[in-house]
Design a protein around this motif. Structure first.
Motif, PDB file in Angstrom:
ATOM      1  N   TRP A  10     -21.994 -17.992   1.827  1.00  0.00           N
ATOM      2  CA  TRP A  10     -21.136 -19.053   2.351  1.00  0.00           C
ATOM      3  C   TRP A  10     -19.672 -18.777   2.013  1.00  0.00           C
ATOM      4  N   ILE A  11     -19.402 -18.220   0.849  1.00  0.00           N
ATOM      5  CA  ILE A  11     -18.018 -17.873   0.507  1.00  0.00           C
ATOM      6  C   ILE A  11     -17.470 -16.847   1.491  1.00  0.00           C
ATOM      7  N   LEU A  53     -20.613 -22.893  -4.163  1.00  0.00           N
ATOM      8  CA  LEU A  53     -20.883 -22.097  -2.967  1.00  0.00           C
ATOM      9  C   LEU A  53     -21.497 -20.768  -3.379  1.00  0.00           C
ATOM     10  N   GLY A 106     -16.055 -21.890  -4.851  1.00  0.00           N
ATOM     11  CA  GLY A 106     -16.651 -20.619  -5.229  1.00  0.00           C
ATOM     12  C   GLY A 106     -16.568 -20.370  -6.723  1.00  0.00           C
ATOM     13  N   TRP A 111     -23.363 -31.408  -4.661  1.00  0.00           N
ATOM     14  CA  TRP A 111     -22.461 -30.720  -5.584  1.00  0.00           C
ATOM     15  C   TRP A 111     -22.159 -31.578  -6.798  1.00  0.00           C
ATOM     16  N   PHE A 128     -26.448 -25.147   2.748  1.00  0.00           N
ATOM     17  CA  PHE A 128     -25.161 -25.766   2.428  1.00  0.00           C
ATOM     18  C   PHE A 128     -25.429 -27.243   2.150  1.00  0.00           C
TER      19      PHE A 128
END
Length: 444
Positions: A213-214, A209, A204, A97, A92
């Motif tokens: 993780w989703i 993600l 998502g 991002w 993560f």
């Protein structure tokens, strides 16, 4: 004929014996599950763990605010592109991002806000998740500025998500107490839940993600919705079922946290034994003379000048770390070794310049602290706070609350995590309570 009859009777008796043993095992397992689901144990220990971990993380973020851009920023020496190529595909990594100063500053401020919210015990079901994900993101952004304390911090922060760590000493507990059976009207919680769901969907959909993780975050998000709906509208039976499930998850996480701490000490102690400097009793001497770790050279030199003290600290460190997991079987031995371990970590933090590691370990050790000690610390902190904020009026409130606490103590006796194995055997002689009726629980 007689032989056949005897064999048949023997087989019947053997089958009955197996059935009886299976029934005994089944009843034992049912009793253990029922006991584990009856209450969320160690409420004060998990509250201290919550305060300790969030306090360390908040202190870290505020302390490194001036040099944050050099450590994790988009133009840091360990650049954004290098971190992206180094990061694991399953990690993560929220700081990777988007690239840019504005996004980094937003993420940093969000991490500070989440840590402060967990510290105060505000909406911990949501903010504890945000804090844990923030810790993972910062560590994956630049793993070269982390140490063992940071690793343990992110492990324990993930475990903390599954505990009911806001039962006491939190804004959540105060809100639940103030509600006093009135209908649940939680507009703030609904807004947080909606924003969290929108964030999961957006991240998502944009590929930020990955699927595991989703799924994980969606399960937590849906569990929050179910909990709120049951608390607000469901009758007593579904509410009780959800409450018992939450207790099982909490107590399971508590066992995992305790096991994690024991593994840390067991590995640290047993790995030291083969080392020649530990066998000779000189390891602490060399540690005190490491220039890049020495914060107070004069103090380190003074301690290292005593060969007897160096020998005692070297052997004592190994003995205490190896013995601690076994000492959990005896309350008094556990409490003595707990004091020694906390003293050891204070020494590491002061003498070797590793404050974050030491604070995380002390916070982890608090899961084994006696409930009576934590209650005394809570009363003392509350007394000092009221005297500072309210003056004479605060002292009057303090006297009333102490009377109420004494009355509640006659019926509500929480048990600490380190006493679970010993409580049944020593219930008549223990200095701490051994059984725990269901304490007042927070909905958040």
């Amino acid at each position: 004929m007689t032989t056949n009859t005897t064999a048949t009777a023997s087989a019947t008796g053997s089958g009955a014996g197996k059935t009886s043993r299976a029934a005994t095992v089944t009843r034992t397992v049912e009793r253990l599950i029922d006991r584990a689901a009856a209450a969320a144990y160690a409420p004060y220990q998990t509250a201290i763990l919550r305060i300790g971990l969030s306090g360390v993380w908040l202190f870290y973020l505020l302390r490194h605010w001036p040099d944050r851009l050099d450590m994790h920023g988009p133009d840091a020496p360990w650049s954004w592109a290098m971190a992206e190529s180094w990061a694991s595909p399953s990690a993560f990594d929220g700081l990777l991002w988007w690239q840019g100063r504005a996004y980094y500053e937003f993420f940093y401020v969000l991490a500070i806000a989440a840590a402060a919210a967990v510290l105060l015990g505000w909406r911990t079901r949501t903010t504890s998740v945000v804090m844990a994900l923030g810790i993972l993101s910062f560590q994956h952004r630049n793993e070269f500025v982390t140490n063992a304390g940071d690793r343990l911090l992110h492990i324990l922060a993930l475990y903390l998500v599954f505990t009911r760590c806001a039962q006491v000493w939190s804004l959540d507990a105060r809100r639940e107490k103030g509600r006093q059976g009135r209908p649940l009207r939680d507009r703030t919680g609904i807004v947080l839940w909606a924003v969290s769901g929108a964030a999961i969907v957006f991240l998502g959909a944009t590929g930020r993600l990955i699927v595991p993780w989703i799924v994980t975050l969606s399960v937590l998000w849906l569990a929050q919705a179910v909990w709120w709906a049951v608390s607000a509208y469901a009758p007593d039976v579904p509410r009780s079922v959800c409450d018992r499930i939450a207790n099982l998850v909490h107590n399971g996480a508590l066992v995992v946290i305790a096991f994690q701490v024991c593994i840390v000490y067991a590995c640290a102690g047993w790995y030291k034994i083969p080392g020649s400097s530990w066998q000779q009793g000189t390891a602490v001497y060399y540690a005190l003379h490491q220039e890049f770790l020495t914060s107070w050279p004069m103090l380190s030199e003074a301690l290292a000048s005593s060969s007897v003290l160096v020998l005692a600290m070297t052997y004592g460190t190994v003995i205490v770390q190896v013995a601690f997991p076994f000492a959990l079987l005896r309350r008094k031995a556990k409490n003595v070794l707990l004091v020694l371990l906390i003293g050891e970590h204070i020494g590491i933090g002061v003498l070797m310049g590793l404050p974050y590691f030491s604070m995380v370990m002390i916070a982890a050790d608090s899961i084994f602290a006696p409930t009576a000690l934590l209650l005394w610390l809570g009363r003392t902190a509350g007394r000092l706070g009221r005297r500072v904020l309210d003056g004479p009026e605060g002292e009057e409130v303090e006297e009333v609350e102490e009377v109420e606490e004494v009355e509640e103590g006659a019926t509500e006796k929480p048990r600490d995590a380190g006493d679970a194995d010993e409580a049944d055997a020593d219930a008549s002689t223990a200095t701490e309570p051994a059984t725990t009726p269901a304490p007042a629980r927070s909905r958040s």
